[in-house]
Write a protein that holds these residues in place. Structure first.
Motif, PDB file in Angstrom:
ATOM      1  N   UNK A  37       0.819  -1.274   0.071  1.00 34.32           N
ATOM      2  CA  UNK A  37      -0.015  -0.045   0.001  1.00 34.32           C
ATOM      3  C   UNK A  37       0.766   1.184   0.150  1.00 34.32           C
ATOM      4  N   UNK A  38       0.610   2.206  -0.810  1.00 42.04           N
ATOM      5  CA  UNK A  38       1.325   3.569  -0.910  1.00 42.04           C
ATOM      6  C   UNK A  38       0.976   4.447   0.171  1.00 42.04           C
ATOM      7  N   UNK A  39       1.806   5.436   0.713  1.00 42.77           N
ATOM      8  CA  UNK A  39       1.643   6.368   1.865  1.00 42.77           C
ATOM      9  C   UNK A  39       0.233   7.010   1.599  1.00 42.77           C
ATOM     10  N   UNK A  40       0.322   7.559   0.480  1.00 42.86           N
ATOM     11  CA  UNK A  40      -1.062   8.222   0.005  1.00 42.86           C
ATOM     12  C   UNK A  40      -2.241   7.478   0.269  1.00 42.86           C
ATOM     13  N   UNK A  41      -2.316   6.082  -0.098  1.00 45.66           N
ATOM     14  CA  UNK A  41      -3.397   5.345  -0.031  1.00 45.66           C
ATOM     15  C   UNK A  41      -3.695   5.005   1.403  1.00 45.66           C
ATOM     16  N   UNK A  42      -2.693   4.874   2.326  1.00 43.52           N
ATOM     17  CA  UNK A  42      -2.609   4.535   3.575  1.00 43.52           C
ATOM     18  C   UNK A  42      -3.430   5.468   4.374  1.00 43.52           C
ATOM     19  N   UNK A  43      -2.898   6.780   3.966  1.00 38.99           N
ATOM     20  CA  UNK A  43      -3.664   8.047   4.612  1.00 38.99           C
ATOM     21  C   UNK A  43      -5.010   8.225   4.381  1.00 38.99           C
ATOM     22  N   UNK A  44      -5.288   8.145   3.023  1.00 41.41           N
ATOM     23  CA  UNK A  44      -6.640   8.006   2.539  1.00 41.41           C
ATOM     24  C   UNK A  44      -7.602   6.925   3.114  1.00 41.41           C
ATOM     25  N   UNK A  45      -7.207   5.905   3.431  1.00 38.83           N
ATOM     26  CA  UNK A  45      -7.783   4.690   4.049  1.00 38.83           C
ATOM     27  C   UNK A  45      -8.100   5.096   5.527  1.00 38.83           C
ATOM     28  N   UNK A  46      -7.206   5.678   6.159  1.00 40.88           N
ATOM     29  CA  UNK A  46      -7.401   6.052   7.557  1.00 40.88           C
ATOM     30  C   UNK A  46      -8.472   7.204   7.648  1.00 40.88           C
ATOM     31  N   UNK A  47      -8.500   8.056   6.728  1.00 41.51           N
ATOM     32  CA  UNK A  47      -9.639   9.078   6.911  1.00 41.51           C
ATOM     33  C   UNK A  47     -10.851   8.770   6.354  1.00 41.51           C
ATOM     34  N   UNK A  48     -10.755   7.718   5.359  1.00 43.84           N
ATOM     35  CA  UNK A  48     -12.056   7.198   4.786  1.00 43.84           C
ATOM     36  C   UNK A  48     -12.755   6.481   5.825  1.00 43.84           C
ATOM     37  N   UNK A  49     -12.107   5.535   6.668  1.00 42.71           N
ATOM     38  CA  UNK A  49     -12.738   4.774   7.785  1.00 42.71           C
ATOM     39  C   UNK A  49     -13.218   5.973   8.827  1.00 42.71           C
ATOM     40  N   UNK A  50     -12.320   6.914   9.017  1.00 41.87           N
ATOM     41  CA  UNK A  50     -13.057   7.831  10.266  1.00 41.87           C
ATOM     42  C   UNK A  50     -14.316   8.437   9.613  1.00 41.87           C
TER      43      UNK A  50
END
Lengths: 86, 114
Positions: A37-50
């Motif tokens: 997983x790329x860093x951008x994707x990781x951050x996006x997923x974190x925010x998406x779940x929130x």
């Protein structure tokens, strides 16, 4: 009581599956250049779940509010005609 | 009222409290149907209304969209329910919209001629 718990587990499992699906669609483009997983994707997923959990909570409150309003309306109608609230 | 960011509250309950606890099968079915609708609305309105992942909290525009989306979806469900019920009634009464019912006739089997 066990019935309620089983239902809640079922609901949470379904919600989790939908959340995973939605965040995958939103955050992971179907171009797989590397397996991690790329860093951008990781951050996006974190925010998406929130955000999804936030959305889920807000919609829950709205549904409860609407169903209470419907119940009030039905009680007023059932009590004998359309009584207007004072 | 405590304020915490959405991603840092692991014990936050996200399920709405139902008005009564289900105690029999009918109530369980109603409850299950309510939860399924709830989850579907959440997923659909999230996909439609939430687009900014530059921040972990919802924007005002996204919140307005969510409110409208929820009301719309519920009204649509009601409308579909009414029309569906009417359609089913018409079918049962053999109305104009009902397709012709072809019933197999027993005892009229004929040998097929090649």
């Amino acid at each position: 009581m066990k019935l309620v718990q089983d239902l809640e587990i079922e609901m949470m499992t379904d919600m989790y599956a939908r959340l995973t699906n939605a965040c995958h669609k939103k955050c992971v483009p179907p171009k797989y250049r590397e397996p991690d997983l790329q860093k951008g994707e990781s951050v996006c997923i974190d925010r998406c779940v929130a955000k999804y959990l936030d959305v889920h909570e807000k919609i829950g409150k709205k549904l409860t509010e609407i169903s209470m309003r419907d119940q009030d309306f039905q009680q007023r109608v059932g009590a004998g005609g359309l009584a207007t609230p004072s | 009222m405590e304020e915490s960011s959405p991603s840092s509250s692991p014990n936050r309950s996200t399920t709405p409290t139902p008005p009564t606890l289900p105690v029999n099968e009918d109530q369980v079915a109603t409850f299950r149907s309510f939860f399924q609708t709830y989850n579907r609305i959440s997923e659909y309105c999230f996909r439609t209304c939430v687009w900014d992942f530059g921040t972990p909290s919802l924007r005002a525009r996204e919140e307005r969209c969510l409110n409208r989306c929820t009301s719309h979806y519920l009204q649509m469900t009601k409308e579909i329910g009414h029309v569906f019920a009417e359609g089913q009634t018409n079918l049962m009464l053999g109305g104009a919209a009902a397709p012709p019912v072809v019933e197999p006739v027993l005892g009229s089997e004929t040998t097929s001629v090649a």
